[in-house]
Design an enzyme around this catalytic site. Structure first.
Site, PDB file in Angstrom:
ATOM      1  N   ASP A   1       0.820  -1.213   0.000  1.00 55.02           N
ATOM      2  CA  ASP A   1       0.000   0.000   0.000  1.00 55.02           C
ATOM      3  C   ASP A   1       0.852   1.261   0.000  1.00 55.02           C
ATOM      4  O   ASP A   1       0.336   2.359  -0.143  1.00 55.02           O
ATOM      5  CB  ASP A   1      -0.959  -0.001   1.199  1.00 55.02           C
ATOM      6  CG  ASP A   1      -2.407   0.121   0.752  1.00 55.02           C
ATOM      7  OD1 ASP A   1      -2.703  -0.233  -0.409  1.00 55.02           O
ATOM      8  OD2 ASP A   1      -3.241   0.573   1.547  1.00 55.02           O
TER       9      ASP A   1
ATOM     10  N   ASP B   1     -10.852  -6.309  11.085  1.00 52.17           N
ATOM     11  CA  ASP B   1     -10.737  -7.755  11.246  1.00 52.17           C
ATOM     12  C   ASP B   1     -11.819  -8.314  12.169  1.00 52.17           C
ATOM     13  O   ASP B   1     -12.507  -9.285  11.825  1.00 52.17           O
ATOM     14  CB  ASP B   1      -9.342  -8.128  11.746  1.00 52.17           C
ATOM     15  CG  ASP B   1      -8.855  -7.218  12.874  1.00 52.17           C
ATOM     16  OD1 ASP B   1      -9.655  -6.414  13.391  1.00 52.17           O
ATOM     17  OD2 ASP B   1      -7.672  -7.310  13.252  1.00 52.17           O
TER      18      ASP B   1
END
Length: 618
Positions: free
Chosen positions: A26, A332
């Site tokens: 990223d 998550d």
């Protein structure tokens, strides 16, 4: 660090033609791409070496740091030394290029992928970069022994200033789509870049659950514990998560399945892609293994880039019902809860040899910031329509809903902790008794709770491999996190709801300089930089010191009247708070190194503490 993680996963004890390894960068760095290119070349030597020597762990750095050269057999010893030398040469080339901060013209000619960075404006403004460094379909993609290599892909999704990129969740979702075109494997393992594979059998262990003839079709994901390789003997920042991973997560498992913790997790692709479980579902493994792709590597790269464009997700369910969930700092936990609410079951697997080893924070501020993000994100889940009691109503067992509430309620517990840290001490200074006298039978209830809870937590720590000093460090960090990280996490949530701030995703630093690493290994608490969190910690530490000695002076003056009986528990509480804050006092007054608390924090905290004492005595 990144390529060691990549190489450790490439070297799994599993048919390489069935493995595809993707790196989602990223940061969009050409330096990372160069490191990946070097790793792809080294893998041709490393993978057969791992099989021949049955290497564990299969991260080159971790292995060569701990393994002993096999001197008994000269041929093997020579091969061992040669591979280590090749690795060290590769490591040196990568480090030298990183120090330069740019790719040389000579290196840029080594692969066409470097041409992509000609069009890159910045790490926040660039096109999709996707390069298949090793194409597992290619018969020429073999190691030095002629055995096939896993597919290896470098990937940096498109980023533009006008589009929200949704942090880690957005990167994962783009990777799910891209991988569906290139390999489309039914099982997806996600690991953080700093968490290498420590057990080459992990993939086989996980597949045993998915392929179980009776219950395998119910399994949505298999979660391995989070463990760390760089912990100090007494775990100075309480980063081991031993009690969480060894006791709380198995408890989760018994109550209906563990939560997803963002790394070291094997997912069923269909479950991660939003599919609901039904009792008639049965996985057809052959339909995945029979898949063939006819496109050339170049065509496959170009067609996959479309799936990683900024506008691909517009007017779709990505980030809502498909893939990882958006609008959460703990994507998550929320994603795992959603998968379970769609009917899938999760499994917690904790083998003797840990599946993955990562890097724990090496400074106090890193640890506090990490827990601030976790507490903010978890509380946001609890205070939204995604609350386990709301989202999980009639979908998951009540005991599992309650299990999920351990972490979302971290943030509000900061208020009660702050009360116990401040109010009893100020009342002791002023001469106000808050607890029963030592001669009063009701004092037994307080004594029972205080000592039983401490004894229980100490027993947990020792049981799971900790030390007494490690337990004391855990108590200190428990206090520091509740009075700073969780308090700021709660404050962040309130400010976001009021529209004063926007969501951010603070990355936990994984690389430390030599001085910081040395102090960490010596278990010297690292302060150094200025932070509002340090100001709060220093203020509370000084406040308790002033109150303790001021109140003690009053008690000693009235010793004949047995006034100490009224304040026994407050003396105990305040004294413990002073003792637990010894590293703060050292950082304020006795240490002169660069990692001590700054002069500005010393002045500010002293003024705030004296002001609080003056108001209490007024």
């Amino acid at each position: 660090m990144v390529i060691n993680t990549v190489l450790s996963v490439m070297a799994y004890d599993y048919p390489p033609e069935k493995l595809s390894v993707y790196l989602s960068d990223d940061g969009g760095s050409d330096l990372t791409f160069y490191a990946m290119l070097e790793a792809s070349r080294f893998s041709k030597i490393w993978l057969p070496f791992c099989k021949k020597f049955e290497v564990e762990p299969r991260s080159p750095e971790a292995y060569f740091c701990t393994a002993v050269e096999p001197l008994g057999e000269p041929v093997l010893a020579k091969e061992w030394s040669t591979v280590k030398m090749i690795y060290e040469d590769m490591k040196k080339r990568i480090e030298n290029t990183t120090k330069l901060g740019q790719i040389s013209e000579e290196i840029s000619k080594e692969h066409k992928g470097f041409n992509e960075w000609i069009l890159v404006a910045s790490r926040h403004d660039h096109q999709t970069i996707l390069q298949i460094l090793i194409d597992g379909r290619d018969f020429e993609a073999v190691d030095i022994q002629g055995q096939p290599l896993p597919t290896l892909v470098y990937f940096a999704r498109e980023k533009r200033a006008q589009y929200h990129h949704h942090f880690k969740a957005g990167a994962m979702n783009a990777l799910i789509r891209v991988s569906s075109t290139i390999s489309n494997s039914p099982i997806i393992l996600n690991v953080d870049c700093d968490m290498y594979s420590n057990n080459s059998k992990s993939v086989r262990d996980a597949l045993c659950f998915f392929m179980d003839e009776e219950k395998g079709n119910e399994v949505g994901f298999v979660q391995f514990p989070q463990a760390f390789e760089n912990l100090t003997k007494n775990d100075v920042y309480s980063s081991s998560l031993n009690v969480t991973m060894e006791m709380e997560m198995p408890g989760f498992d018994g109550n209906g399945g563990p939560c997803y913790i963002g790394t070291g997790c094997f997912h069923r692709r269909e479950a991660l892609s939003g599919k609901k479980y039904n009792k008639n579902y049965k996985e057809d493994w052959k339909r995945w293994s029979n898949r063939s792709v006819e496109e050339s590597t170049r065509v496959l790269e170009e067609t996959s880039k479309v799936l990683a464009s900024c506008n691909y997700e517009e007017n779709t369910q990505w980030g809502k019902e498909i893939g990882l969930k958006y609008d959460s700092a703990v994507e998550d936990v929320l994603t795992g809860l959603a998968i379970q609410c769609r009917g899938w079951r999760s499994i917690y697997f904790n083998p003797k040899r840990k599946g993955f080893l990562g890097v724990a924070p090496t400074t106090l501020l890193q640890s506090l910031i990490q827990h601030r993000r976790w507490s903010d994100g978890d509380f946001k889940i609890f205070a939204s329509r995604h609350c386990p009691f709301v989202l999980g109503y009639k979908k998951i067992p009540l005991k599992l809903q309650l299990s999920y509430c351990i972490y979302p309620l971290w943030a509000p517990t900061s208020l009660t902790t702050l009360y116990y840290v401040i109010v009893p001490s100020l009342c002791f200074l002023r001469g106000i008794s808050l607890f029963p006298q030592i001669s009063n039978p009701w004092v037994l209830a307080f004594v029972f709770v205080i000592f039983l809870h401490r004894a229980y937590s100490l027993g947990e720590c020792i049981l799971f491999g900790g030390t007494f000093k490690g337990w004391w460090n855990d108590q200190r960090m428990w206090l520091y996190r509740r009075t700073t990280s969780y308090f700021f996490g709660l404050l962040d949530y309130i400010l976001k709801r009021l529209g004063f701030t926007k969501s951010t995703f603070v990355i936990t630093t994984k690389v430390a300089d030599d001085d910081v690493s040395q102090r960490y290994e010596q278990e010297v608490m690292e302060f150094g930089t200025s932070s509002p969190m340090f100001t709060i910690l220093a203020t509370l530490a000084l406040l308790n010191a002033f109150c303790f000695f001021g109140g003690l002076k009053r008690v000693i003056a009235d010793l004949e009247t047995m006034v100490w009986e009224q304040f026994s528990l407050q003396i105990l509480l305040c004294g413990l708070l002073v003792f637990i804050n010894l590293p703060i006092y050292q950082g304020l007054f006795f240490r002169k190194d660069v990692a001590s608390l700054s002069t500005s924090i010393s002045y500010q905290s002293t003024i705030f503490a004296l002001l609080a004492c003056a108001i209490a005595l007024y």
